[in-house]
Every structure is written in structure tokens, then in C-alpha cells.
Scaffold this active site. Structure first.
Site, PDB file in Angstrom:
ATOM      1  N   ASP A  34       0.524  -0.748   0.256  1.00 33.90           N
ATOM      2  CA  ASP A  34       0.041  -0.272   0.011  1.00 33.90           C
ATOM      3  C   ASP A  34       0.972   0.995   0.381  1.00 33.90           C
ATOM      4  O   ASP A  34       2.671   1.123  -0.052  1.00 33.90           O
ATOM      5  CB  ASP A  34      -0.861   0.253   1.044  1.00 33.90           C
ATOM      6  CG  ASP A  34      -2.351   0.644   0.715  1.00 33.90           C
ATOM      7  OD1 ASP A  34      -1.862   1.247   0.054  1.00 33.90           O
ATOM      8  OD2 ASP A  34      -3.078   0.260   1.728  1.00 33.90           O
ATOM      9  N   TRP A  35       0.517   2.632  -0.395  1.00 32.10           N
ATOM     10  CA  TRP A  35       1.396   3.196  -0.435  1.00 32.10           C
ATOM     11  C   TRP A  35       2.091   3.910   0.484  1.00 32.10           C
ATOM     12  O   TRP A  35       0.862   4.818   1.882  1.00 32.10           O
ATOM     13  CB  TRP A  35      -0.035   4.727  -1.154  1.00 32.10           C
ATOM     14  CG  TRP A  35      -0.018   4.323  -3.002  1.00 32.10           C
ATOM     15  CD1 TRP A  35       0.847   5.261  -3.324  1.00 32.10           C
ATOM     16  CD2 TRP A  35       0.337   3.820  -4.051  1.00 32.10           C
ATOM     17  NE1 TRP A  35       0.880   5.343  -4.721  1.00 32.10           N
ATOM     18  CE2 TRP A  35       0.288   3.694  -5.080  1.00 32.10           C
ATOM     19  CE3 TRP A  35       0.141   2.047  -3.648  1.00 32.10           C
ATOM     20  CZ2 TRP A  35      -0.109   3.040  -6.420  1.00 32.10           C
ATOM     21  CZ3 TRP A  35      -0.509   1.251  -4.697  1.00 32.10           C
ATOM     22  CH2 TRP A  35      -0.038   1.442  -5.797  1.00 32.10           C
TER      23      TRP A  35
END
Ligand code: BGC
Length: 744
Positions: free
Chosen positions: A237-238
């Protein structure tokens, strides 16, 4: 291309890549793409959110959208809406639209579907997720992924795993017992990778048993890679990666993040340093590159000849709009319909009063990363007016005031993940409602109530919006915001025939007025045609056929995650502080008792139960049977638990006067079980369409898996021999018949 040839080419490429080039490939070189290696013809991987269509374009290094006029797209129903259809074909078709649009926009990966379990209605992202039930998720996620990947685009099932709340989402450590993990939280992901063959998967922000998910050998290595044999690409995930050495060793393949200093990402220059210092191994990097290349081959990105046959996709076609409209049609849930309030009759309707901010609000461009720059979005008011035409005078009263947001969603998203900010203060700031706002609400309420008193026909469209159904933020409670309860109660008091439309992506409390309302329609964020479809539903051109993919409890405290679990988490113990990079721990003491499994076991009444949904027609169930099947000869490859053990059968008859669709649900329970079990669990379903008077025999197979529980000692799903009850039901609480079978 033959697998052997592909592998040969992959190894050849790896052999030719320098360390620097390999590292360039495994971290973001822009907010939404990985690094390329031009010299060897290895392109960047282009990604886009997900999961309600393809997100608008962002510059390489800026969270302010490009703002071009060429990135409007088809706005698809949310995953909650898709789940409410209980229709595998619709899941496939919705996926197909998303895949074609993603490819049409030049993307390689669409960052969806989101399938985290809806453990608690607090979760601001529940609208992006499907259900509280692992079986329903598993059955729908597979066709959804297949639909996406038809277009030579990778699905990216997210967020693996246990990302069930937004509070402290980057820093909450989840402790969970093995049985709950296996029975509730993993099956959707397992189906997505083993049956749906998702080419990519996103690691979650949170920690799992003390380790951040993207660095977790237990989760990504032992379970995903080894046990499930997953060879797809794992993207973080970012901003979910924290430690170079741990991430280098872990099965994660690609690090993405939210900042613009791409060379300084955890798997960028610091990784090259670590390799040079002997703290990270180049072999581990090769493995990541291998997965990336494999995905690229699968997507026909690498081989020149195959690339010519790669699908080109398309976006904003009339066919896509038609498909998402059909999907939306099956997602509406008729919660209540006393005295046949619905459907309304358009003929002769001279006047109509429409109340509610949600009647006029457009939702597509909200919610965080799931935002959609829709080609258009039909609001309820526009749908009603355009379809009723000039002979009906439609009056609109806003009814409740939504204070304008001073800050964009992105800015809140950034703030809520900023470690340097006091998160309580951020939340407080966000929730501030000024005196002026309260006064405006009162004025709007009074105006609406006065109009409702005189009106013949009233439709009140209320609920949540993306100030609440939003990434990075959990709700404190299930109350409707903006004093809507008061508005609804007062309107119902002066006009008891008012039809209530609840539009939200998450359960809300309707306890104060649900008994007084005659008709309640539930609407999800269901895409660009939402207002047209709502009008079709209200006026009977569409017969509602959705059922709730989640329970609607009365309040948050009624929920297992609060009553038994530790939601929203507790401070770390001194011991935990020593070995984990977390802020809080959330122990899932509710175990397998999530959603209906909890409400039923602990006798907690709910507003509307799992699987509930009415129709404008009625269905009769008869001739319920269950056929036992003898165990077949087992081939080496197939899992014996996937063999069909019982076929359940029921005759469903449409006893009303209009065509309708019914979702037959099959639950399994074991009253005399030696182990602690839910009363019953969803193990099968089917949706059938019937004309008035028509009957159909519906057969729903149950595999041996339907009779299993996860045995922690055996480390496997096992069947406890004995008598099982099979419940053929219209909803969890509306069981039509029960058959008992003996399973050995
Ligand atoms: C979200 C992901 C999303 C990513 C990229 C993250 O904040 O959790 O779901 O795909 O951002 O926008």
C-alpha cells in the site's frame, strides 16, 4: 508463449539487469508507476485506483490531479453495491467494465477489488469493501477479478490483510487467533489468488502479529507464497513499507508510496546501500524482479509479438454505461414496504416533494483513493425529474445542511496519516460544527417539514456521504450526521407516507424512526446511473432484488468488535513497545464472531439482518430436499474439501403479480457440535428470476468445505462427523425450511 520460454526470457533479463536497474523496477518512480529499464525494453508498470472505476490522472510527482478533460470515466457501483446483488454474473460484468476502462486508459493494474471484512460499521472504507461474510466475498471476488483480467490488465486485490479499520491504519497491530484468521479474514484473499488468479495483490498498512504486513514473512511468505502458491506481484500500500532490510527479505515485490522523493524510498537508494554493505541480498531483489516480469509477461507487456495482441480496452462506451446501470439495478435493497407504499405510480402524479441533501449531491469524486472522475452522475433529483417529465411538479427542499468542506479529501488523507500531527486534534477539527451550521440546519428542517405537511407524495433521500464514507477516518457511532434523525422523525410525523431512501456505503442507525416509516429503500454508491435507477426502483420499472451483504446493527456498541474485541485498539504494552513499530494493538477477541455470527450467537437484535431484502412480488419456497453424494475418486490435484457432498434443492414460485428475482440462501449449522461454532453460516446461494406464477427448481451444491471449521491443532479445515442442519432461507432470520444431513 510457452511457460518454459517465458521463464527463460525472465532469467535472461534478470541476468542482464544491473543492481541499479533492478532496484529501479521495484519501487515507485512516480506516484502511480514503477521504474522502467529502457535499455532492455522493460516498461514501467502503470497503476490506477480502483475500485469503482479508473481514477483520474495524476502527475508524476504531485497529488493535485492533472485536470485534463480526457480522463473522465464510467463510474461503477462500489464493491458494497456489487455484493448486495449477490449475482456472480454481475460481479463479472462489473469487473469487465473496470478492466476495459483501465486498459483503455493505458493502465496495467487497477488497484481493486477491496475485500477486507466489514468487521465494524465504524470503518470509513466499508463502502469500498464487500461484506462481513467470507463466503459471499469469495464467491463474488473471483468473477470480478476474471472480468477485470479479461482485458490484459491486472486486478490488485487489497488490502492483505486485516485492514479492518481506518483508525491508526498505518500503526495498528492486529492480534488474532488462528481460527478466526483462517475462517473469516483469509478466505476472500485465498479465493482471489487461487481461483481468481489475481495477477497482483496489495499488502496492507497495518501490522500483523507485531510486523507490518508488507514486511511480514508469516503473511506474505508462509501463507501467501508457500501455502497458497501465489506467484503474482505483491505491491505495498502507498507508504506501507518501513524498513529496508525487512522489506528486502520479505516477499513484497514493489514499494509504492505517497511522497515524491522516489530515490529515497525504502527499496530505492537505501536498498542499494544495504546490498553494498552486505545487509541485503541481491538474490532477494531478483525474486522481486522475477515476479514483476512474470506479471508483465502475463499482461503481454514484454514480448513484442504478444504485445501486438494485447487488448486495447476502451472507456466511456454506451455499453459500459448500460452494464453498470444493470448492476446498480440489482443492488438496491428494499428494507421495508408496508401497505404496499412502493412502487409509486407516475401516472397522475401532479406533485412530488423531494427532501434531502443526498437527493442532489454527487458522490463520485469523494471517498479518498476510490474517488471517480465520472463522465456524469445522475443524482436522485435529476433521475426523478427527468423521468417524471413536465406533468409532475417536483419541489425540492434540502432538509439538512452539510457544512462545506474547507479541505480536499487528499489533504485530509495526508493529515490522517501524518505521524507528526496530533490525530485527536485532526479528528476534532474535522468534526467541528459551528453554531451557524446548526442554525442553518434548523431553517432547512423547518422548511422541509412545512412543505411535507402539505405534500401528497414525499421522497426523503438521506444517509451518509463521502465526508463519512471515507478513507483515513472511522465514524465514532452509527448515528446519521447533520441532525437527519430529527428531520426524518418530524417529516414522518406530518406525513407518515413519506418514502425514505437511505443512501450510504456503511450501516447507519435507523432505530429512532424505522418503525414509523412505511417504506425504506437502501441505496449504495452505485455508479453514474444511480439517480435513474433509484427512480426506476421507486416507480416499479425495476423490481428491487438486492439483499444486505452485511448486518445492520442498532449501534456500534452492539457490534462484536466493540463488545468482545478491543476496537479501536489499546496502547501497546511495555513488552510490545520493545519489538514493534506500532502505536496501538487491536486484539480480535471477537474471534469468528463477526457480523451475523456474533448477533445470532449472542442474541443481539439488529435493525435488519444479513441477507434481508424485499421485492415488489412474493416468493414461495416448497419441496426442500437435500441429496447426499458419495465421495468421488479423488484426483491428486483437487482438494477433497472442494468435492460436492450435498445438493440442496428448493422449488421457488413467484406468487405475486410482477416479475422478480429472488436470492435463495443456504446456511449450515451444527447444533451438537463439540466445538464452539456460529449458529449458522452462509455456505451457498443462488439468484433466480421468475415471472408471475412461474416456479423454478433451484439446486445449490454444498462442498465438504461447507461443513468444516479450522482446526488449530491440525492446522487445517476439518469436517467434524455428525448431524448438520441445512437452512434454506430468504435471509439469515427468514428460514423457510431445514433439512438435517449426516456427514462423515
Ligand atoms: C490506499 C489504497 C490505494 C493507494 C493508492 C492508499 O492510501 O489505502 O487503497 O490504492 O492509497 O492511492
Amino acid at each position: 508463449m510457452q511457460i518454459q520460454e517465458m521463464n527463460r526470457q525472465i532469467e535472461e533479463l534478470i541476468g542482464n539487469l544491473t543492481l541499479e536497474e533492478k532496484v529501479a523496477m521495484i519501487h515507485g518512480d512516480a506516484l502511480f508507476y514503477s521504474g522502467e529499464v529502457k535499455r532492455l525494453g522493460i516498461p514501467a508498470v502503470h497503476m490506477s485506483d480502483g475500485p469503482m472505476g479508473v481514477r483520474q490522472e495524476f502527475p508524476k510527482a504531485n497529488w493535485i490531479p492533472v485536470g485534463n478533460s480526457d480522463d473522465y470515466v464510467t463510474y461503477c457501483p462500489s464493491n458494497s453495491a456489487i455484493a448486495a446483488t449477490w449475482n456472480r454474473k454481475i460481479a463479472y460484468e462489473s469487473g469487465r467494465v473496470m478492466g476495459e476502462e483501465a486498459r483503455g486508459r493505458g493502465k496495467d493494474i487497477i488497484l481493486g477489488p477491496g475485500i477486507n471484512i466489514k468487521r465494524i460499521p465504524a470503518n470509513g472504507r466499508n463502502f469500498e469493501y464487500m461484506s462481513e461474510d467470507p463466503y459471499l466475498i469469495s464467491e463474488l471476488v473471483v468473477p470480478l477479478i476474471e472480468g477485470i483480467q479479461e482485458s490484459d490488465v491486472a486486478a490488485c486485490v487489497k488490502h492483505f490483510a486485516l485492514n479492518n479499520q481506518e483508525t491508526e491504519r498505518l500503526w495498528v497491530n492486529v492480534e488474532i487467533d488462528e481460527r478466526a484468521l483462517r475462517e473469516i479474514y483469509l478466505p476472500g484473499f485465498e479465493a482471489a489468488v487461487k481461483k481468481g488468479h489475481s495477477y497482483s495483490l496489495m499488502g496492507a498498512y497495518n501490522l500483523f502479529r507485531g510486523v507490518h504486513c508488507c514486511e511480514s514473512e508469516a503473511l506474505l511468505g508462509d501463507i501467501l507464497r508457500k501455502e497458497w502458491g501465489y506467484d503474482g506481484m505483491i505491491v505495498s500500500d502507498w507508504g506501507a513499507v518501513h524498513n529496508t532490510e525487512a522489506a528486502a527479505k520479505s516477499p513484497l515485490d514493489l514499494e509504492m508510496s505517497v511522497t515524491y522523493d522516489f530515490d529515497q524510498y525504502i527499496l530505492a537508494d537505501p536498498l542499494i546501500e544495504a546490498v553494498k554493505e552486505g545487509k541485503a541480498s541481491e538474490k532477494d531483489i531478483d525474486e522481486k524482479v522475477r515476479h514483476l516480469l512474470l506479471m508483465m509477461f502475463r499482461l503481454k507487456m514484454l514480448d513484442a509479438a504478444e504485445n501486438l495482441t494485447r487488448k486495447s480496452g476502451c472507456y466511456n462506451t454506451a455499453e459500459h454505461r448500460d452494464t453498470v446501470r444493470k448492476a446498480a439495478e440489482e443492488s438496491f435493497v428494499l428494507l421495508k414496504n408496508e401497505e404496499h407504499r412502493l412502487p409509486l405510480k407516475a401516472e397522475g402524479m401532479k406533485e412530488l416533494l423531494v427532501i434531502g441533501d443526498n437527493a442532489e449531491r454527487l458522490h463520485a469524486l469523494g471517498g479518498g483513493s476510490a474517488e471517480i472522475k465520472a463522465l456524469y452522475e445522475i443524482s436522485p433529483l435529476m433521475g426523478l425529474k427527468s423521468q417524471l417529465g413536465g406533468n409532475t411538479k417536483v419541489t425540492y427542499a434540502r432538509g439538512y445542511y452539510v457544512s462545506p468542506k474547507e479541505e480536499s479529501e487528499e489533504s485530509w488523507q495526508e493529515k490522517s496519516t501524518d505521524e507528526n500531527l496530533d490525530q485527536d486534534a485532526v479528528l476534532a477539527e474535522r468534526k467541528k460544527v459551528s453554531e451557524e451550521v446548526l442554525q442553518k440546519r434548523e431553517e432547512l428542517r423547518k422548511e422541509a417539514v412545512a412543505l411535507a405537511r402539505e405534500a401528497k407524495e414525499v421522497i426523503l433521500v438521506a444517509g451518509l456521504n463521502h465526508d463519512y464514507d471515507v478513507e483515513g477516518f472511522d465514524r465514532d457511532n452509527m448515528e446519521l450526521p447533520y441532525d437527519q434523525d430529527q428531520l426524518i422523525e418530524e417529516v414522518l410525523a406530518v406525513n407518515p407516507n413519506t418514502v425514505i431512501v437511505m443512501m450510504a456505503g456503511n450501516a447507519v442507525s435507523m432505530g429512532k424512526w424505522k418503525d414509523k416509516a412505511k417504506a425504506i429503500v437502501w441505496q449504495w454508491y452505485c455508479g453514474m446511473e444511480a439517480g435513474n435507477v433509484l427512480t426506476d426502483v421507486l416507480f416499479g420499472r425495476v423490481n428491487p432484488s438486492g439483499k444486505l451483504p452485511e448486518s445492520m446493527p442498532y449501534c456500534m456498541e452492539d457490534c462484536g468488535a466493540v463488545a468482545l474485541g478491543e476496537y479501536p485498539g489499546r496502547p501497546l504494552t511495555e513488552e510490545e513497545k520493545k519489538h514493534m513499530n506500532a502505536h496501538t494493538t487491536m486484539t480480535y477477541n471477537d474471534g469468528i464472531y463477526v457480523g451475523y455470527r456474533y448477533y445470532e450467537k449472542y442474541n443481539v437484535p439488529v435493525q435488519f439482518c444479513f441477507g434481508h431484502g424485499l421485492s415488489y412480488t412474493t416468493f414461495d419456497y416448497s419441496d426442500v430436499k437435500a441429496y447426499m453424494l458419495a465421495a468421488k475418486g479423488r484426483s491428486e490435484k483437487s482438494d477433497p474439501l472442494d468435492e460436492v457432498a450435498v445438493i440442496t434443492e428448493v422449488t421457488v414460485t413467484n406468487t405475486g403479480d410482477r416479475t422478480g428475482k429472488e436470492i435463495v440462501q443456504v446456511y449450515v449449522g451444527m447444533k451438537d457440535s463439540k466445538i464452539d461454532r456460529a449458529v449458522k453460516e452462509l455456505r451457498g446461494f443462488d439468484k433466480v428470476e421468475l415471472a408471475p406464477g412461474e416456479s423454478k427448481v433451484v439446486q445449490i451444491p454444498l462442498t465438504r468445505r461447507a461443513f468444516t471449521y479450522y482446526d488449530v491443532k491440525e492446522k487445517a479445515f476439518v469436517v467434524e462427523p455428525g448431524e448438520y442442519q441445512i437452512y434454506i432461507a430468504k435471509s439469515l432470520q427468514d428460514v423457510q425450511d431445514t433439512v438435517t444431513v449426516t456427514i462423515k
